[in-house]
Design a protein around this motif. Structure first.
Motif, mmCIF file in Angstrom:
data_model
loop_
_atom_site.group_PDB
_atom_site.id
_atom_site.type_symbol
_atom_site.label_atom_id
_atom_site.label_comp_id
_atom_site.label_asym_id
_atom_site.label_seq_id
_atom_site.Cartn_x
_atom_site.Cartn_y
_atom_site.Cartn_z
ATOM 1 N N ALA A 79 43.880 51.822 10.973
ATOM 2 C CA ALA A 79 42.578 52.124 10.367
ATOM 3 C C ALA A 79 42.595 51.839 8.865
ATOM 4 N N GLN A 80 43.687 52.206 8.196
ATOM 5 C CA GLN A 80 43.775 51.952 6.761
ATOM 6 C C GLN A 80 43.802 50.449 6.462
ATOM 7 N N LEU A 81 44.486 49.681 7.292
ATOM 8 C CA LEU A 81 44.536 48.227 7.070
ATOM 9 C C LEU A 81 43.168 47.592 7.308
ATOM 10 N N VAL A 82 42.414 48.102 8.274
ATOM 11 C CA VAL A 82 41.053 47.602 8.511
ATOM 12 C C VAL A 82 40.188 47.859 7.279
ATOM 13 N N SER A 83 40.246 49.083 6.745
ATOM 14 C CA SER A 83 39.466 49.411 5.545
ATOM 15 C C SER A 83 39.892 48.558 4.357
ATOM 16 N N LEU A 84 41.194 48.375 4.208
ATOM 17 C CA LEU A 84 41.702 47.588 3.089
ATOM 18 C C LEU A 84 41.231 46.143 3.173
ATOM 19 N N ALA A 85 41.291 45.540 4.357
ATOM 20 C CA ALA A 85 40.860 44.150 4.516
ATOM 21 C C ALA A 85 39.387 43.998 4.152
ATOM 22 N N ALA A 86 38.542 44.927 4.614
ATOM 23 C CA ALA A 86 37.114 44.839 4.322
ATOM 24 C C ALA A 86 36.829 45.060 2.837
ATOM 25 N N ALA A 87 37.480 46.071 2.231
ATOM 26 C CA ALA A 87 37.264 46.362 0.809
ATOM 27 C C ALA A 87 37.747 45.219 -0.068
ATOM 28 N N ALA A 88 38.915 44.654 0.257
ATOM 29 C CA ALA A 88 39.448 43.545 -0.539
ATOM 30 C C ALA A 88 38.550 42.319 -0.441
ATOM 31 N N ALA A 89 38.000 42.068 0.748
ATOM 32 C CA ALA A 89 37.072 40.942 0.900
ATOM 33 C C ALA A 89 35.814 41.154 0.064
ATOM 34 N N LEU A 90 35.300 42.375 0.055
ATOM 35 C CA LEU A 90 34.130 42.685 -0.771
ATOM 36 C C LEU A 90 34.437 42.478 -2.248
ATOM 37 N N LEU A 91 35.606 42.943 -2.690
ATOM 38 C CA LEU A 91 35.984 42.791 -4.095
ATOM 39 C C LEU A 91 36.129 41.319 -4.469
ATOM 40 N N LEU A 92 36.759 40.528 -3.614
ATOM 41 C CA LEU A 92 36.938 39.099 -3.896
ATOM 42 C C LEU A 92 35.588 38.398 -4.011
ATOM 43 N N LEU A 93 34.673 38.708 -3.105
ATOM 44 C CA LEU A 93 33.336 38.091 -3.151
ATOM 45 C C LEU A 93 32.576 38.532 -4.404
ATOM 46 N N ALA A 94 32.744 39.809 -4.794
ATOM 47 C CA ALA A 94 32.064 40.293 -5.994
ATOM 48 C C ALA A 94 32.617 39.616 -7.245
ATOM 49 N N LEU A 95 33.931 39.459 -7.307
ATOM 50 C CA LEU A 95 34.544 38.818 -8.476
ATOM 51 C C LEU A 95 34.153 37.357 -8.605
ATOM 52 N N THR A 96 33.951 36.700 -7.475
ATOM 53 C CA THR A 96 33.588 35.269 -7.507
ATOM 54 C C THR A 96 32.081 35.045 -7.550
ATOM 55 N N GLY A 97 31.302 36.140 -7.575
ATOM 56 C CA GLY A 97 29.855 36.014 -7.660
ATOM 57 C C GLY A 97 29.203 35.514 -6.384
ATOM 58 N N THR A 98 29.886 35.637 -5.251
ATOM 59 C CA THR A 98 29.342 35.132 -3.986
ATOM 60 C C THR A 98 28.973 36.248 -3.009
ATOM 61 N N LEU A 99 29.050 37.510 -3.467
ATOM 62 C CA LEU A 99 28.705 38.629 -2.584
ATOM 63 C C LEU A 99 27.192 38.736 -2.462
#
Length: 401
Positions: free
Chosen positions: A287-307
């Protein structure tokens, strides 16, 4: 009713416990749509009306800690009956309050008494089951409690449109009375007298001291609280992200939030199945790895301006589902370390939860309300800290048994 035995964790009892455990969520979500009506009726500022929610949260944090510990001495059922009696009476009194000051005071009482729902529901599961069965039970319990946010806000909006804020509080008081009836009919005592602690301060404090000295208990409790904190980060900033960053309407936001709430419920139900195959510790890691994967993907998209909204919605749904599993499994593992005093264990768990939630909630707005970077960074960081806490808890558990 007589004291329960450890084979009484039936589906009907879990449903009853889930219903009384909704007290906290319904007391906030059903009530929030009434804020403008309260402000207009009393001619108060928005900040003054906000005190009614602050008072409830303060009461909830204090009440959950105290009630759980007291129930180790008096029993779960007796404590629940007393707490929900006060909860219902305070609800009807708040609906008839002549001034905003009275509303604030009575909401504090509601927080103190209504906190018994979640604290004692967890403790009762811990009384009646252990190990993987307890983890499955808590997963189902959290899934049932998760229905509260799904129905609370729409019901509060409907009642407020019919009769203003007083109608919303009457509705909450009626639900509180229903919780009292369910306790009388469907929730027997789960803590027999021979397993109770003396109703004296020193033994109760001794139980709490024993818990906070247990490294495995603290590790799992922090994993639970950090999972909740990550979820609160998302909830507290979601309206700003969806409406300010993505430019969506309030209606669209409500639909995206509902999707996340439903995903949380589904995540808890799915986690109950994962526990059967992997055990509570294995399910927690997943469960923690699922949350981490989703949160990290959101952060990467936000940093690159593509979220954007099309990527935000599915990723936060996955994130919410992972948080549900994290909270279910970490809660079960925590209470497994507190079998000698499940009420104190649940109370301490609630204290960790609300304390970290209060710290986490404003983080998402540190850089303004026009960027998703702070909230996604906070969500990722909270999950990483939760993984570290769970890892430390497991390591300590292996050493101590």
């Amino acid at each position: 009713m007589t004291a329960g035995t450890r084979d009484e964790l039936t589906r009907g009892r879990l449903a009853a416990l889930g219903f009384v455990g909704m007290a906290g969520a319904l007391s906030t979500d059903l009530y929030l749509p009434a804020f403008p009506s309260i402000q207009e009726d009393f001619g108060a500022t928005a900040a003054a009306v906000q005190l009614t929610l602050t008072a409830y949260l303060i009461g909830s944090a204090a009440g959950q800690f105290g009630i759980g510990t007291i129930s180790d001495a008096l029993g779960r059922r007796r404590t629940l009956l007393a707490a929900f009696s006060v909860f219902a009476i305070a609800g009807f009194a708040a609906a008839a309050a002549p001034s905003l000051e009275w509303v604030v005071a009575l909401r504090l009482v509601q927080g103190l008494s209504g906190s018994a729902g979640a604290a004692l529901a967890r403790a009762i599961v811990a009384d009646l089951a252990t190990g993987e069965r307890a983890a499955r039970g808590i997963s189902i319990l959290i899934a049932t409690m998760g229905i509260g946010p799904v129905v609370g806000s729409p019901l509060g909006a409907l009642l407020t449109s019919w009769g203003g804020w007083r109608a919303a509080l009457v509705g909450l008081a009626i639900v509180s009375a229903a919780m009292l009836v369910v306790t009388v009919v469907a929730i027997p005592e789960s803590l027999p007298p021979e397993r109770r602690h003396p109703a004296r301060v020193r033994p109760l404090v001794g139980s709490l001291w024993r818990l906070v000295r247990d490294g495995a208990f603290v590790g799992y409790a922090l994993a639970f609280a950090l999972g909740y904190g990550a979820l609160i980060l998302y909830i507290g900033s979601s309206s700003f992200v969806v409406q300010n960053v993505f430019g969506a309407s309030p209606l669209v936001y409500s639909l995206t939030f509902a999707a996340g709430s439903v995903s949380f419920v589904l995540g808890a139900w799915l986690n109950a199945r994962v526990v059967r195959r992997r055990g509570a510790a294995g399910a927690l890691r997943a469960a923690q790895l699922v949350s981490l994967a989703a949160a990290a993907a959101l952060l990467l998209l936000a940093l690159t301006g593509t979220l954007g909204l099309p990527t935000w919605v599915p990723l936060v749904c996955v994130f919410a589902a992972g948080c549900a599993g994290t909270m279910s499994d970490a809660s079960a593992l925590t209470l497994g370390r507190a079998a000698f005093a499940a009420g104190a264990g649940s109370a301490t768990l609630g204290l960790f939860q609300f304390s970290l939630g209060a710290v986490a909630s404003p983080f998402g707005g540190l850089w303004g309300d026009d960027t998703a970077i702070p909230v996604t960074a906070g969500m990722t960081g909270a999950v990483l800290l939760g993984i570290a806490a769970a890892t430390a808890g497991r390591a300590r558990e292996r050493r101590t048994g």
